[in-house]
Design a protein around this motif. Structure first.
Motif, PDB file in Angstrom:
ATOM      1  N   PHE A  92      72.428  32.194 -56.284  1.00  0.00           N
ATOM      2  CA  PHE A  92      73.011  32.587 -55.005  1.00  0.00           C
ATOM      3  C   PHE A  92      74.004  33.719 -55.209  1.00  0.00           C
ATOM      4  N   GLU A 123      77.381  35.979 -53.705  1.00  0.00           N
ATOM      5  CA  GLU A 123      78.686  35.574 -53.172  1.00  0.00           C
ATOM      6  C   GLU A 123      78.615  35.245 -51.692  1.00  0.00           C
ATOM      7  N   GLU A 169      90.321  34.159 -51.481  1.00  0.00           N
ATOM      8  CA  GLU A 169      89.641  33.549 -52.620  1.00  0.00           C
ATOM      9  C   GLU A 169      90.598  33.414 -53.813  1.00  0.00           C
ATOM     10  N   ALA A 192      73.043  24.783 -58.340  1.00  0.00           N
ATOM     11  CA  ALA A 192      73.100  26.222 -58.593  1.00  0.00           C
ATOM     12  C   ALA A 192      73.669  26.518 -59.976  1.00  0.00           C
ATOM     13  N   ARG A 193      74.674  25.758 -60.396  1.00  0.00           N
ATOM     14  CA  ARG A 193      75.267  25.980 -61.725  1.00  0.00           C
ATOM     15  C   ARG A 193      74.252  25.670 -62.829  1.00  0.00           C
ATOM     16  N   LEU A 202      77.467  31.696 -51.200  1.00  0.00           N
ATOM     17  CA  LEU A 202      78.478  30.740 -51.658  1.00  0.00           C
ATOM     18  C   LEU A 202      79.622  30.622 -50.655  1.00  0.00           C
ATOM     19  N   LEU A 233      75.911  23.127 -54.979  1.00  0.00           N
ATOM     20  CA  LEU A 233      76.648  23.975 -55.912  1.00  0.00           C
ATOM     21  C   LEU A 233      76.415  23.530 -57.366  1.00  0.00           C
ATOM     22  N   HIS A 259      68.694  28.364 -48.474  1.00  0.00           N
ATOM     23  CA  HIS A 259      69.695  28.717 -47.474  1.00  0.00           C
ATOM     24  C   HIS A 259      69.151  29.838 -46.611  1.00  0.00           C
ATOM     25  N   LEU A 277      78.334  28.638 -47.653  1.00  0.00           N
ATOM     26  CA  LEU A 277      78.190  27.213 -47.941  1.00  0.00           C
ATOM     27  C   LEU A 277      79.515  26.469 -47.747  1.00  0.00           C
ATOM     28  N   ARG A 278      80.614  27.149 -48.027  1.00  0.00           N
ATOM     29  CA  ARG A 278      81.919  26.511 -47.887  1.00  0.00           C
ATOM     30  C   ARG A 278      82.466  26.590 -46.464  1.00  0.00           C
TER      31      ARG A 278
END
Length: 308
Positions: free
Chosen positions: A41, A43, A202, A29-30, A46, A26, A73, A49-50
């Motif tokens: 990436f 949504e 979220e 990615a930022r 993301l 992450l 991914h 990934l979590r």
């Protein structure tokens, strides 16, 4: 599995990532998103990934000192439909073969068709796609507009009113409407209760910004405008037309335009935002025309490449 080209970092494969590895990805990615002006990436990736139980293959590229230099991914949840791929390389590690090593690792790991997104339509991604036998198959536009310009009053069709989404009450009816509104869409029309549940949980979810168009006489949902606000430390918040849909039976009555305007007014007047974005398929000419009439301009293109 591991692969590398001369001078590039080594690529390793894993079926799960540790929380520390997810944090590294992450962070990468930022950095890449800040450099490129487009997040690497979407949504969907993301969220997966979590989720440690989401079926996926992870290709990780690290330098000799352990520094993360790249990541790919592979979404393996529906192999019959093709493996979904998104890939990122650290800006400081580009032009060293890392992206090519990751892409070749993707080809080696995939057992069927592959669908890979290139966010930002970079020439280097296009060149790599051609070299590896991928064909340009789909374009997703990001459109943006200022909210400083005046907005017209939303004019709803007779007998239709707006109200906020009620979690736990409207879920099933909304999923049915969403499936009807996006019957031809390769991702949106397939949403399940789990897909909705994850997004309702979220931190950004705001039921007041999830507008439903309801037939007053029957209570039937005929359209919706789900808005979203992107907030990152150090950057100005931006609104998004997250999903906007109209039941096919309510087309050509002005409901889509009214819902668009109502959502933009909510983001400006209730959330205090001065800009908004959205994503729309290039092939959806009707939606593109609607948004351009509503003041949106093309900002960036995201390209889907397919192989096999």
């Amino acid at each position: 599995m591991s692969s590398a080209e001369p001078g590039s970092a080594r690529v390793t494969r894993a079926d799960r990532l540790t929380p520390a590895e997810v944090a590294d990805v992450l962070a990468l990615a930022r950095v890449a998103g800040d450099t490129d002006g487009a997040a690497p990436f979407d949504e969907h990736v993301l969220l997966r990934l979590r989720d440690p139980d989401a079926p996926a293959v992870h290709l990780v590229s690290r330098a000799g000192d352990g520094t993360l230099t790249g990541y790919a991914h592979l979404d393996t949840s529906d192999p019959a439909d093709g493996i979904g791929v998104e890939l990122v390389v650290h800006p400081a590690q580009r032009r060293r073969g890392t992206g090519r090593s990751l892409a070749r690792g993707v080809v080696e790991a995939a057992t069927g068709p592959v669908r890979a997104w290139a966010h930002g339509d970079h020439p280097s991604a296009a060149a790599l796609a051609v070299d590896l036998g991928f064909a340009r198959a789909r374009v997703l536009w990001q459109l943006r507009r200022s909210l400083a310009a005046p907005l017209p009053e939303p004019h709803l069709p007779d007998g239709v009113v707006l109200r906020a989404f009620q979690p736990g009450v409207d879920d099933a009816a909304w999923l049915t409407l969403n499936a009807r509104a996006f019957a031809e869409h390769p991702e949106q029309g397939r949403w399940t209760h789990d897909d909705l549940r994850v997004r309702l949980a979220e931190p950004w979810f705001d039921p007041e910004g999830f507008l439903l168009a309801v037939e007053e006489s029957t209570g039937r949902l005929v359209g919706f405008h789900w808005t979203k606000v992107h907030e990152r430390p150090g950057s100005t918040p931006m609104g998004e037309v997250y999903v906007l849909g109209v039941d096919p039976s309510a087309h050509r009555g002005g409901l889509g335009r009214a819902l668009t305007t109502a959502g933009l007014a909510y983001l400006r007047d209730r959330r205090g935002l001065d800009r908004v974005m959205l994503y729309v398929d290039e092939s959806n000419t009707g939606a593109v025309a609607l948004y351009e009439r509503s003041g949106f301009l093309r900002w960036a293109a995201h390209v889907n490449y397919q192989r096999g």
